[in-house]
Design an enzyme around this catalytic site. Sequence first.
Site: not given
Length: 248
Positions: A46, A133
């Site tokens: 990623d 998050e």
Amino acid sequence: MIRAFLLSLIFLSLALPGQAGYRFEDHAPVVWTGRTPDSYAVHGLDVARFQDRIDWRKAKRAGVEFAFIKATEGGDFFDPMFDDHWSGARRADIPRGAYHFYYFCRPAKEQAAWFIQNVPRRRGTLPPVLDMEWNPHSPTCVKRPPAKEVRRQARIFLRMVEKHYGLRPIIYTTPEFYSQNQMGKLPGVEFWLRSTAKSLEHAYPGQHWKFWQYTGTGLVPGVTGGVDVNVFNGSGEDWQKWLRSHRR
């Protein structure tokens, strides 16, 4: 003396990149307990603006089989490297998907609309990803809504994005966020989970998952500097089946 020499070699092998448990070399390897990342068949990256232009063909030859690419954050940030990474992965024939970094000071509807505005709807791409998050270092938003509200906002984003792209988004999260917000209560969600110090069976006991981000300091051919590396939960055959059912 021989015993001391052998012990020193063992120590060095643990301290240097490329230790047991890793597919690629790593700036900061750890000693895994439980199932190790290299035991999984399918690995991918990623990436975001922190990575310069990537030689995606070189990365593919080294064993990279998928990529998740940051597209948006909040309701007004577009990653300046998205277009470059997105087109580069496509040219190398690496399956790729886009992700959105959630911002708790902006309505979920606005964030979903911003993602939809910036990420093209193309056949053959992976499901979108919602990255949720806590971000204690944000200069503009350190809100931490209660767990029930977090899950409500997630559902709004998931519904809007799924309706547009025709694919249920994946949720990426961390051990702290997952636990505090009881993210496992969200029905019908496939999870991409971060754990760079423990195997997932220890970090998320009992949780089913599809992707595991096991390091943020991987050294992958074609990528300058450290990069996040992930595995898919399954065999190579499982990966091909999952691709056929999850690419629009």
